[in-house]
Design a protein around this motif. Structure first.
Motif, PDB file in Angstrom:
ATOM      1  N   LEU A 166       0.839  -1.190   0.000  1.00  0.00           N
ATOM      2  CA  LEU A 166       0.000   0.000   0.000  1.00  0.00           C
ATOM      3  C   LEU A 166       0.874   1.241   0.000  1.00  0.00           C
ATOM      4  N   TRP A 167       0.284   2.359  -0.376  1.00  0.00           N
ATOM      5  CA  TRP A 167       0.920   3.675  -0.263  1.00  0.00           C
ATOM      6  C   TRP A 167       0.335   4.375   0.948  1.00  0.00           C
ATOM      7  N   MET A 168       1.200   5.057   1.698  1.00  0.00           N
ATOM      8  CA  MET A 168       0.781   5.791   2.884  1.00  0.00           C
ATOM      9  C   MET A 168       1.480   7.144   2.890  1.00  0.00           C
ATOM     10  N   LEU A 169       0.742   8.199   3.245  1.00  0.00           N
ATOM     11  CA  LEU A 169       1.329   9.529   3.306  1.00  0.00           C
ATOM     12  C   LEU A 169       2.451   9.555   4.340  1.00  0.00           C
ATOM     13  N   HIS A 170       3.629   9.964   3.915  1.00  0.00           N
ATOM     14  CA  HIS A 170       4.767  10.059   4.827  1.00  0.00           C
ATOM     15  C   HIS A 170       4.408  10.983   5.987  1.00  0.00           C
ATOM     16  N   GLY A 171       4.714  10.561   7.186  1.00  0.00           N
ATOM     17  CA  GLY A 171       4.417  11.349   8.371  1.00  0.00           C
ATOM     18  C   GLY A 171       3.089  11.005   9.017  1.00  0.00           C
ATOM     19  N   ASN A 172       2.334  10.096   8.434  1.00  0.00           N
ATOM     20  CA  ASN A 172       1.067   9.669   9.026  1.00  0.00           C
ATOM     21  C   ASN A 172       1.377   8.551  10.023  1.00  0.00           C
ATOM     22  N   ASP A 173       1.908   8.949  11.164  1.00  0.00           N
ATOM     23  CA  ASP A 173       2.379   7.988  12.157  1.00  0.00           C
ATOM     24  C   ASP A 173       1.270   7.077  12.673  1.00  0.00           C
ATOM     25  N   ARG A 174       0.078   7.614  12.826  1.00  0.00           N
ATOM     26  CA  ARG A 174      -1.041   6.805  13.310  1.00  0.00           C
ATOM     27  C   ARG A 174      -1.342   5.669  12.336  1.00  0.00           C
ATOM     28  N   ALA A 175      -1.392   5.986  11.048  1.00  0.00           N
ATOM     29  CA  ALA A 175      -1.655   4.959  10.038  1.00  0.00           C
ATOM     30  C   ALA A 175      -0.526   3.941   9.997  1.00  0.00           C
ATOM     31  N   GLU A 176       0.707   4.417  10.069  1.00  0.00           N
ATOM     32  CA  GLU A 176       1.832   3.482  10.011  1.00  0.00           C
ATOM     33  C   GLU A 176       1.801   2.506  11.194  1.00  0.00           C
ATOM     34  N   ALA A 177       1.469   2.988  12.381  1.00  0.00           N
ATOM     35  CA  ALA A 177       1.368   2.108  13.552  1.00  0.00           C
ATOM     36  C   ALA A 177       0.252   1.079  13.347  1.00  0.00           C
ATOM     37  N   PHE A 178      -0.868   1.525  12.788  1.00  0.00           N
ATOM     38  CA  PHE A 178      -1.978   0.617  12.521  1.00  0.00           C
ATOM     39  C   PHE A 178      -1.554  -0.471  11.530  1.00  0.00           C
ATOM     40  N   TYR A 179      -0.924  -0.066  10.441  1.00  0.00           N
ATOM     41  CA  TYR A 179      -0.523  -1.053   9.434  1.00  0.00           C
ATOM     42  C   TYR A 179       0.576  -1.975   9.965  1.00  0.00           C
ATOM     43  N   ARG A 180       1.424  -1.473  10.812  1.00  0.00           N
ATOM     44  CA  ARG A 180       2.464  -2.311  11.417  1.00  0.00           C
ATOM     45  C   ARG A 180       1.820  -3.451  12.203  1.00  0.00           C
ATOM     46  N   LYS A 181       0.725  -3.173  12.899  1.00  0.00           N
ATOM     47  CA  LYS A 181       0.006  -4.212  13.645  1.00  0.00           C
ATOM     48  C   LYS A 181      -0.529  -5.299  12.721  1.00  0.00           C
ATOM     49  N   HIS A 182      -0.672  -4.968  11.446  1.00  0.00           N
ATOM     50  CA  HIS A 182      -1.170  -5.921  10.457  1.00  0.00           C
ATOM     51  C   HIS A 182      -0.057  -6.493   9.586  1.00  0.00           C
ATOM     52  N   GLY A 183       1.179  -6.366  10.061  1.00  0.00           N
ATOM     53  CA  GLY A 183       2.308  -7.007   9.396  1.00  0.00           C
ATOM     54  C   GLY A 183       2.999  -6.189   8.332  1.00  0.00           C
ATOM     55  N   PHE A 184       2.584  -4.959   8.105  1.00  0.00           N
ATOM     56  CA  PHE A 184       3.217  -4.122   7.086  1.00  0.00           C
ATOM     57  C   PHE A 184       4.458  -3.434   7.652  1.00  0.00           C
ATOM     58  N   HIS A 185       5.408  -3.183   6.778  1.00  0.00           N
ATOM     59  CA  HIS A 185       6.608  -2.432   7.138  1.00  0.00           C
ATOM     60  C   HIS A 185       7.051  -1.630   5.924  1.00  0.00           C
ATOM     61  N   ARG A 186       7.892  -0.626   6.198  1.00  0.00           N
ATOM     62  CA  ARG A 186       8.413   0.169   5.086  1.00  0.00           C
ATOM     63  C   ARG A 186       9.270  -0.722   4.201  1.00  0.00           C
ATOM     64  N   GLU A 187       9.063  -0.574   2.918  1.00  0.00           N
ATOM     65  CA  GLU A 187       9.853  -1.334   1.960  1.00  0.00           C
ATOM     66  C   GLU A 187      11.307  -0.868   2.046  1.00  0.00           C
ATOM     67  N   GLU A 188      12.226  -1.785   2.016  1.00  0.00           N
ATOM     68  CA  GLU A 188      13.662  -1.458   2.053  1.00  0.00           C
ATOM     69  C   GLU A 188      14.275  -1.822   0.713  1.00  0.00           C
ATOM     70  N   PRO A 189      15.007  -0.938   0.044  1.00  0.00           N
ATOM     71  CA  PRO A 189      15.094   0.469   0.415  1.00  0.00           C
ATOM     72  C   PRO A 189      13.738   1.138   0.220  1.00  0.00           C
TER      73      PRO A 189
END
Length: 168
Positions: free
Chosen positions: A123-146
């Motif tokens: 998925l795409w997520m607006l950079h700086g949307n910490d609340r959304a990133e925490a939510f998606y992290r709970k569902h197994g998502f992480h920032r793509e590396e690189p």
């Protein structure tokens, strides 16, 4: 207190409801973060209704669209779709929005379960949307590396916005 959560596949007759949910959720999510002109354009109910009618007319998109109800009222949506072979995963979580009043109820979790389950997705997520990133992290998502990013917003002046791609 237990809330009544119901998730079902969206149908063409749901276009107005989906348009209203997305328009209102966009305002709640990005109001005060993004310029009002941009939020107003993306949250325009008529524009959303046209877009949803097009999406629900396409069987591939319609089959991945979910409507969430909380205590008998429409309060969220999710849209997942197959992606081309060169995408990072075979499934994109294109949209997952709920009203702020439903946060913490489990509605967003239920929508993700319906839309993508435990399948690999991105998925795409607006950079700086910490609340959304925490939510998606709970569902197994992480920032793509690189990090893979995309910039958008050129139609709204010199300011550009960055989305970060999350994968699982």
């Amino acid at each position: 207190m237990t809330r009544d959560i119901r998730i079902r596949p969206a149908i063409a007759a749901d276009a107005e409801t989906l348009a209203r949910i997305l328009a209102n959720a966009w305002r709640e999510t990005y109001g005060g973060i993004l310029p009002e002109e941009l939020v107003a354009k993306r949250a325009d109910p008529d524009q959303q209704l046209t877009w949803w009618r097009e999406q629900l007319a396409d069987p591939a998109t319609a089959s991945g669209t979910w409507l969430g109800e909380l205590d008998g009222e429409p309060a969220g949506l999710a849209l997942a779709r197959a992606t081309p072979e060169d995408a990072p995963r075979p499934l994109e979580l294109k949209l997952c929005y709920t009203f702020a009043a439903s946060h913490g109820s489990g509605l967003s979790h239920a929508l993700i379960e319906a839309a993508i389950g435990d399948r690999p997705a991105w998925l795409w997520m607006l950079h700086g949307n910490d609340r959304a990133e925490a939510f998606y992290r709970k569902h197994g998502f992480h920032r793509e590396e690189p990090w893979d990013t995309r910039e958008w917003g050129e139609a709204f002046g010199a300011t550009r916005y960055t989305d970060i791609r999350l994968v699982r």
